[in-house]
Scaffold this motif. Sequence first.
Motif, PDB file in Angstrom:
ATOM      1  N   GLN A 118       0.844  -1.199   0.000  1.00  0.00           N
ATOM      2  CA  GLN A 118       0.000   0.000   0.000  1.00  0.00           C
ATOM      3  C   GLN A 118       0.879   1.249   0.000  1.00  0.00           C
ATOM      4  OE1 GLN A 118      -2.763   2.196  -0.452  1.00  0.00           O
ATOM      5  NE2 GLN A 118      -3.696   0.266   0.218  1.00  0.00           N
ATOM      6  N   ASN A 144      -0.806   4.524   0.140  1.00  0.00           N
ATOM      7  CA  ASN A 144      -1.637   5.623   0.660  1.00  0.00           C
ATOM      8  C   ASN A 144      -1.123   6.060   2.030  1.00  0.00           C
ATOM      9  OD1 ASN A 144      -3.973   6.502   2.471  1.00  0.00           O
ATOM     10  ND2 ASN A 144      -4.935   6.620   0.451  1.00  0.00           N
ATOM     11  N   TRP A 145      -0.881   7.361   2.201  1.00  0.00           N
ATOM     12  CA  TRP A 145      -0.218   7.801   3.440  1.00  0.00           C
ATOM     13  C   TRP A 145      -1.112   7.655   4.672  1.00  0.00           C
ATOM     14  CZ3 TRP A 145      -1.544  11.735   6.820  1.00  0.00           C
ATOM     15  CH2 TRP A 145      -2.491  12.671   6.384  1.00  0.00           C
ATOM     16  N   VAL A 146      -2.419   7.799   4.505  1.00  0.00           N
ATOM     17  CA  VAL A 146      -3.295   7.656   5.673  1.00  0.00           C
ATOM     18  C   VAL A 146      -3.312   6.199   6.134  1.00  0.00           C
ATOM     19  CG1 VAL A 146      -5.623   7.992   6.595  1.00  0.00           C
ATOM     20  CG2 VAL A 146      -4.704   9.612   4.917  1.00  0.00           C
ATOM     21  N   SER A 147      -3.494   5.280   5.181  1.00  0.00           N
ATOM     22  CA  SER A 147      -3.484   3.844   5.515  1.00  0.00           C
ATOM     23  C   SER A 147      -2.163   3.438   6.157  1.00  0.00           C
ATOM     24  CB  SER A 147      -3.691   3.002   4.259  1.00  0.00           C
ATOM     25  OG  SER A 147      -4.983   3.165   3.754  1.00  0.00           O
ATOM     26  N   ALA A 179      -1.682   4.895   9.647  1.00  0.00           N
ATOM     27  CA  ALA A 179      -2.622   4.248  10.571  1.00  0.00           C
ATOM     28  C   ALA A 179      -2.126   2.856  10.956  1.00  0.00           C
ATOM     29  CB  ALA A 179      -4.021   4.169   9.934  1.00  0.00           C
ATOM     30  N   VAL A 200      -0.733  19.017  11.726  1.00  0.00           N
ATOM     31  CA  VAL A 200      -2.109  18.605  12.001  1.00  0.00           C
ATOM     32  C   VAL A 200      -2.110  17.115  12.353  1.00  0.00           C
ATOM     33  CG1 VAL A 200      -2.673  18.150   9.568  1.00  0.00           C
ATOM     34  CG2 VAL A 200      -4.496  18.805  11.152  1.00  0.00           C
ATOM     35  N   GLY A 208      -2.566  13.307  12.627  1.00  0.00           N
ATOM     36  CA  GLY A 208      -2.797  12.194  11.719  1.00  0.00           C
ATOM     37  C   GLY A 208      -3.254  10.971  12.497  1.00  0.00           C
ATOM     38  N   PRO A 209      -3.222   9.793  11.861  1.00  0.00           N
ATOM     39  CA  PRO A 209      -3.614   8.559  12.540  1.00  0.00           C
ATOM     40  C   PRO A 209      -2.757   8.280  13.780  1.00  0.00           C
ATOM     41  CG  PRO A 209      -3.605   8.216  10.181  1.00  0.00           C
ATOM     42  CD  PRO A 209      -2.983   9.564  10.417  1.00  0.00           C
ATOM     43  N   ALA A 237       1.136  12.539  -1.042  1.00  0.00           N
ATOM     44  CA  ALA A 237       0.140  13.530  -1.486  1.00  0.00           C
ATOM     45  C   ALA A 237      -0.780  13.852  -0.311  1.00  0.00           C
ATOM     46  CB  ALA A 237      -0.676  12.966  -2.637  1.00  0.00           C
ATOM     47  N   GLN A 238      -1.045  15.116  -0.101  1.00  0.00           N
ATOM     48  CA  GLN A 238      -1.844  15.545   1.057  1.00  0.00           C
ATOM     49  C   GLN A 238      -3.245  15.946   0.612  1.00  0.00           C
ATOM     50  OE1 GLN A 238      -0.896  16.198   4.390  1.00  0.00           O
ATOM     51  NE2 GLN A 238       1.187  15.443   4.250  1.00  0.00           N
ATOM     52  N   PRO A 239      -4.198  15.885   1.541  1.00  0.00           N
ATOM     53  CA  PRO A 239      -5.546  16.341   1.190  1.00  0.00           C
ATOM     54  C   PRO A 239      -5.569  17.848   0.898  1.00  0.00           C
ATOM     55  CG  PRO A 239      -5.435  15.767   3.526  1.00  0.00           C
ATOM     56  CD  PRO A 239      -4.087  15.484   2.944  1.00  0.00           C
TER      57      PRO A 239
END
Lengths: 193, 193
Positions: A41, A43-46, A49, A91, A93-94, A191-193
């Motif tokens: 994976q 994706n930075w959020v996944s 987390a 900010v 994060g997970p 990549a950031q939101p």
Amino acid sequence: GLTTKLSHSAGINNDDNEEGFARSLFYQELATEAISVLGGQRNWVSNTANLASLIYNKYKDESSFKTRSVNWVGFYTVDQSAVSSDQNKLVLGPFQGKVACTEIVVGKGVCGKSAEQKASVLVDDVHKFPGHIACDPASKSELVVPLLDPKGEHLLGVLDIDSTVHNGFDEIDRIGLEFVAKILVDSTDWAQP
Amino acid sequence: GLTTKLSHSAGINNDDNEEGFARSLFYQELATEAISVLGGQRNWVSNTANLASLIYNKYKDESSFKTRSVNWVGFYTVDQSAVSSDQNKLVLGPFQGKVACTEIVVGKGVCGKSAEQKASVLVDDVHKFPGHIACDPASKSELVVPLLDPKGEHLLGVLDIDSTVHNGFDEIDRIGLEFVAKILVDSTDWAQP
């Protein structure tokens, strides 16, 4: 006697050696597991987390870490919506642990200091740290490791670990977590939101 | 006797009433706390991270929930990078609990079914659910609540709760978590990475 005292203060008695050796092995295992968990994976959020979960649960499970009572493991990332303003912010994060502060000004507190210096900050007693931000009053010591892009130039965020005891972390932990942070950065698209 | 059996199977004996009442109050408190925790921030990563923590820790602390052994609370969001492809996917968001699967195809498993139907899915025994995705073998029952945009049209993601016991959740939990999910959606900007 004197010899014992000297060797203890230099951190080289046998108990310290064994504990430090066990903890170095712990971080080698953690690194191997991180490569496996983050491998499929980008994706930075996944990925943040799952890595927060991996670290937190490994600290809880392993005997070499139980006495350190890690109560919070997580990430703050550079707030892209604030980059053009005159005040850079991190900010939330997970993470794993109790509800946390959602914004930290770069330069303030332990996380903010690590972000400003793009360097790890190890704090034995957070209540003695100037400008400490007390998200969770149970936290007594803290280690923050920066996430830097592969060239080591740009800050992406920080990895923040809290303990409910004083002196919860040392240089072995710093080196171990810096290595895990590098695995995360290399495994992830930021990549950031 | 027969009366006891009937009233018990209909869930209306006094013990059930008291337990259900306590749990309804629990969700009212949770909603109030969610409004407070999410109030100062609109970043979706921060807000889902803090809400997962709030729910998970409240389940752990409150006597009305201890027997339900909630072992995972977290989010999957619509994978924007896959929206233009022919297969819609969910990607792992912030959570509390053990390391989890990072991608779920819409329609597959309990989370995927909730996403497909844009409706809550309550499963008493996940091992009897067709196509169940076993991220954590300890999970035995599950409740998934969709996150829908304020008009109720577009899917943003799902809130997923697991328990290590069968029948961990019922309609009281579904109604309570749907309300909390609505608070989250209204408090948050859902720009995606």
